[in-house]
Design a protein around this motif. Structure first.
Motif, PDB file in Angstrom:
ATOM      1  N   GLN A 268      46.109   0.558  73.523  1.00  0.00           N
ATOM      2  CA  GLN A 268      46.410   0.659  75.070  1.00  0.00           C
ATOM      3  C   GLN A 268      45.793   1.636  75.871  1.00  0.00           C
ATOM      4  O   GLN A 268      45.434   1.464  77.118  1.00  0.00           O
ATOM      5  N   ARG A 269      45.442   2.787  75.238  1.00  0.00           N
ATOM      6  CA  ARG A 269      44.759   3.766  76.339  1.00  0.00           C
ATOM      7  C   ARG A 269      43.266   3.358  76.502  1.00  0.00           C
ATOM      8  O   ARG A 269      42.751   3.451  77.809  1.00  0.00           O
ATOM      9  N   GLU A 270      42.590   2.485  75.654  1.00  0.00           N
ATOM     10  CA  GLU A 270      41.372   2.086  75.773  1.00  0.00           C
ATOM     11  C   GLU A 270      41.437   0.981  76.964  1.00  0.00           C
ATOM     12  O   GLU A 270      40.681   1.036  78.207  1.00  0.00           O
ATOM     13  N   ARG A 271      42.559   0.339  77.097  1.00  0.00           N
ATOM     14  CA  ARG A 271      42.649  -0.849  78.113  1.00  0.00           C
ATOM     15  C   ARG A 271      43.047  -0.139  79.155  1.00  0.00           C
ATOM     16  O   ARG A 271      42.555  -0.468  80.218  1.00  0.00           O
ATOM     17  N   VAL A 272      43.974   0.865  79.241  1.00  0.00           N
ATOM     18  CA  VAL A 272      44.334   1.649  80.687  1.00  0.00           C
ATOM     19  C   VAL A 272      42.766   2.295  81.287  1.00  0.00           C
ATOM     20  O   VAL A 272      42.606   2.204  82.521  1.00  0.00           O
ATOM     21  N   ALA A 273      42.089   3.042  80.361  1.00  0.00           N
ATOM     22  CA  ALA A 273      40.964   3.555  80.572  1.00  0.00           C
ATOM     23  C   ALA A 273      39.776   2.676  81.178  1.00  0.00           C
ATOM     24  O   ALA A 273      39.308   2.934  82.383  1.00  0.00           O
ATOM     25  N   GLN A 274      39.751   1.398  80.598  1.00  0.00           N
ATOM     26  CA  GLN A 274      39.073   0.478  81.174  1.00  0.00           C
ATOM     27  C   GLN A 274      39.354  -0.029  82.624  1.00  0.00           C
ATOM     28  O   GLN A 274      38.463  -0.094  83.578  1.00  0.00           O
ATOM     29  N   ASP A 275      40.835  -0.345  82.752  1.00  0.00           N
ATOM     30  CA  ASP A 275      41.154  -0.540  84.140  1.00  0.00           C
ATOM     31  C   ASP A 275      40.937   0.493  85.064  1.00  0.00           C
ATOM     32  O   ASP A 275      40.851   0.245  86.133  1.00  0.00           O
ATOM     33  N   ALA A 276      41.129   1.850  84.650  1.00  0.00           N
ATOM     34  CA  ALA A 276      40.945   2.945  85.368  1.00  0.00           C
ATOM     35  C   ALA A 276      39.569   2.855  85.959  1.00  0.00           C
ATOM     36  O   ALA A 276      39.277   3.265  86.977  1.00  0.00           O
ATOM     37  N   GLY A 277      38.654   2.958  84.946  1.00  0.00           N
ATOM     38  CA  GLY A 277      37.192   2.804  85.438  1.00  0.00           C
ATOM     39  C   GLY A 277      36.852   1.714  86.464  1.00  0.00           C
ATOM     40  O   GLY A 277      36.079   2.215  87.278  1.00  0.00           O
ATOM     41  N   ASP A 278      37.417   0.620  85.965  1.00  0.00           N
ATOM     42  CA  ASP A 278      37.125  -0.404  87.067  1.00  0.00           C
ATOM     43  C   ASP A 278      37.808  -0.374  88.426  1.00  0.00           C
ATOM     44  O   ASP A 278      36.825  -0.306  89.601  1.00  0.00           O
ATOM     45  N   ASP A 353      45.242   8.651  85.778  1.00  0.00           N
ATOM     46  CA  ASP A 353      45.178  10.034  85.065  1.00  0.00           C
ATOM     47  C   ASP A 353      46.321  10.311  84.218  1.00  0.00           C
ATOM     48  O   ASP A 353      46.328  10.749  83.053  1.00  0.00           O
ATOM     49  N   GLN A 354      47.552  10.246  84.908  1.00  0.00           N
ATOM     50  CA  GLN A 354      48.893  10.687  84.272  1.00  0.00           C
ATOM     51  C   GLN A 354      49.335   9.574  83.065  1.00  0.00           C
ATOM     52  O   GLN A 354      49.766  10.168  81.950  1.00  0.00           O
ATOM     53  N   ARG A 355      49.047   8.444  83.549  1.00  0.00           N
ATOM     54  CA  ARG A 355      49.008   7.349  82.412  1.00  0.00           C
ATOM     55  C   ARG A 355      48.121   7.637  81.236  1.00  0.00           C
ATOM     56  O   ARG A 355      48.904   7.345  79.955  1.00  0.00           O
ATOM     57  N   LEU A 356      46.977   8.074  81.391  1.00  0.00           N
ATOM     58  CA  LEU A 356      46.105   8.262  80.054  1.00  0.00           C
ATOM     59  C   LEU A 356      46.549   9.578  79.532  1.00  0.00           C
ATOM     60  O   LEU A 356      46.384   9.477  78.054  1.00  0.00           O
ATOM     61  N   LEU A 357      46.989  10.722  80.223  1.00  0.00           N
ATOM     62  CA  LEU A 357      47.297  11.842  79.376  1.00  0.00           C
ATOM     63  C   LEU A 357      48.700  11.711  78.886  1.00  0.00           C
ATOM     64  O   LEU A 357      48.816  11.924  77.651  1.00  0.00           O
ATOM     65  N   HIS A 358      49.532  10.759  79.186  1.00  0.00           N
ATOM     66  CA  HIS A 358      50.789  10.305  78.420  1.00  0.00           C
ATOM     67  C   HIS A 358      50.500   9.503  77.347  1.00  0.00           C
ATOM     68  O   HIS A 358      51.110   9.897  76.002  1.00  0.00           O
ATOM     69  N   LEU A 359      49.418   8.625  77.197  1.00  0.00           N
ATOM     70  CA  LEU A 359      49.113   7.685  76.176  1.00  0.00           C
ATOM     71  C   LEU A 359      48.417   8.831  75.078  1.00  0.00           C
ATOM     72  O   LEU A 359      48.628   8.584  73.718  1.00  0.00           O
ATOM     73  N   ASP A 360      47.655   9.723  75.584  1.00  0.00           N
ATOM     74  CA  ASP A 360      46.941  10.647  74.564  1.00  0.00           C
ATOM     75  C   ASP A 360      47.970  11.483  73.984  1.00  0.00           C
ATOM     76  O   ASP A 360      47.934  11.586  72.803  1.00  0.00           O
ATOM     77  N   SER A 361      48.870  11.891  74.769  1.00  0.00           N
ATOM     78  CA  SER A 361      50.077  12.600  73.967  1.00  0.00           C
ATOM     79  C   SER A 361      50.889  11.919  73.156  1.00  0.00           C
ATOM     80  O   SER A 361      51.277  12.414  71.760  1.00  0.00           O
TER      81      SER A 361
END
Length: 452
Positions: A268-278, A353-361
């Motif tokens: 899920q983080r990878e997908r969110v990171a991809q969306d964030a990058g886009d 960024d917050q979503r990615l931090l939350h998923l990392d945690s």
């Protein structure tokens, strides 16, 4: 002179038939754990926890693919016999059947009560590499039992004990199925005063961090010895083994659940990171445009921040503006609109960024949970193959009790109050008595207790 009925249960671990490699080492781990074994003795093989596992693993590597790795005995010892003398007798027995050449190890259990017995590991191999006792031959189990009876009674006489053992009768019948694993694993009659029950299993939450050198001091492992002919003891033993199996399976499920959660969260983080990058890429022109608009606005402002040019208003209505003022106001309006868009971009970026931090945690926590649950299992049972072997052993012992206890004996024990409704229900469930189980549940739900 008192004569007590003894039992000797013989089985083996075959290289081809074992569920997982190196099951012999796993078995040694179980029988030598400190919370169960009061004394460990060996000859021609090490007895220290780690060393004996390495020895058995190395030995297994030399066994042909369809050969036997070890022979296993469970031997009852009359409760009159002291620990020291039990060691003496069992040492004599090991050297008798091994002719002073074969490696053996035994661990004494139950000497803190009246359930005196020994777990015995024997490698039927002499110095020349050939079989010594021939435990794979037809009739060898009956011969083994007679050897124990002869050695034990001779030793008891030498040591001055007024007790003799009579090993379970029926040698002729046993020879028919001798060396059939299920027949050899069938329980025999223990000392009539012994109650064979399962070793206690503490909950996972109570297990404390153990030092590496004390890993064999763990609690909650399965003890395969305690199956006798007393239906009450057998059913209670089955109930404890089912509880242990459920604890093990629950712990494994938690490990699997945590691992799956970790994988899902990382994906899920990878997908969110991809969306964030886009989004970062797509929104870059908006930020650049806002920056450029603010730069242009600065060119249309005085050092004090006022718009350049001149304008005249009457009662709030503009009646005159210079060209410079009109241009400045247009630039300001555009900068304002682009700033609002840029603020929305920044808000969305921070949300990513917050979503990615939350998923990392969350992923880190899931990974820690998986390691923690696995560490508990490892401390109790060992490596993954040993955990598999433990679950297999539990399954086998539960099935064995289901085969040797009759429904009539179980029902009698329940009606007499010798076993609890929960223990009786466990027996019916595991032994496959579906109709009786349904009847019990109906009566319990009606509050009729043990009135069947």
């Amino acid at each position: 002179m008192a004569t007590v009925t003894a039992f000797l249960k013989h089985s083996n671990i075959g290289k081809a038939k074992q569920a997982e490699p190196y099951t012999a080492a796993a078995h040694a781990r179980y029988i030598t754990r400190k919370n169960a074994a009061s004394i460990i003795y060996s000859e021609r093989m090490p007895r220290q926890y780690h060393a004996v596992q390495r020895f058995l693993n190395a030995h297994e590597d030399t066994v042909r693919k369809n050969g036997r790795v070890i022979e296993k005995f469970i031997i009852s010892v009359p409760h009159d016999i002291s620990e020291a003398d039990a060691v003496n007798v069992l040492r004599r027995f090991g050297n008798r059947i091994g002719k002073g050449e074969a490696p053996f190890l035994f661990a004494l259990h139950g000497f803190d009560g009246r359930n005196h017995h020994a777990h015995f590991i024997f490698i039927d191999k002499g110095e020349d590499g050939k079989r010594v006792f021939g435990l794979s031959e037809r009739g060898s189990t009956a011969k083994l039992k007679l050897a124990w009876e002869e050695v034990a009674n001779g030793a008891f006489e030498d040591l001055g004990y007024e007790v003799r053992v009579k090993v379970h009768e029926g040698y002729q019948e046993e020879q028919v199925a001798d060396n059939d694993n299920r027949a050899e694993d069938a329980p025999l009659n223990p000392d009539s005063e012994m109650e064979l029950a399962a070793d206690s299993a503490d909950s996972l939450a109570e297990i404390q961090q153990l030092e590496d050198d004390d890993v064999d001091d763990e609690i909650g492992k399965v003890d395969l010895a305690n199956i006798g002919v007393d239906p009450v003891a057998n059913i209670k033993f089955m109930h404890s083994q089912v509880a242990e199996r459920e604890m093990l399976q629950t712990a494994r499920a938690r490990v699997e659940q945590a691992r799956n959660a970790y994988v899902a969260l990382r994906n899920q983080r990878e997908r969110v990171a991809q969306d964030a990058g886009d989004f970062y890429q797509d929104s870059l022109p908006t930020l650049m445009a806002s920056h450029e608009a603010n730069r242009q606005l600065a060119e249309h402002q005085t050092p004090t921040g006022e718009l350049k040019g001149f304008g005249l208003s009457v009662f709030g209505l503009s009646v005159f503006k210079t060209k410079t003022r009109k241009q400045a106001e247009q630039v300001k309006a555009r900068a304002r609109n682009l700033e609002l868009a840029a603020n929305q971009v920044e808000y969305t970026r921070k949300a990513y960024d917050q979503r990615l931090l939350h998923l990392d945690s969350q992923a880190s926590q899931a990974e820690q949970d998986a390691h923690a649950h696995q560490a508990v299992l490892t401390r109790i049972y060992g490596a993954d193959e040993e955990i598999d072997a433990a679950e297999s052993y539990l399954k086998t012992t539960i099935e064995d009790v289901g085969l040797i206890v009759s429904l009539e004996d179980a029902m009698s024990a329940y009606l007499e109050g010798a076993i609890t409704p929960d223990e009786y229900r466990t027996f019916l469930l595991e032994a496959g008595y579906k109709a009786e189980l349904q009847l019990l549940d109906e009566h319990l739900s009606e509050g009729e207790g043990q009135s069947l």
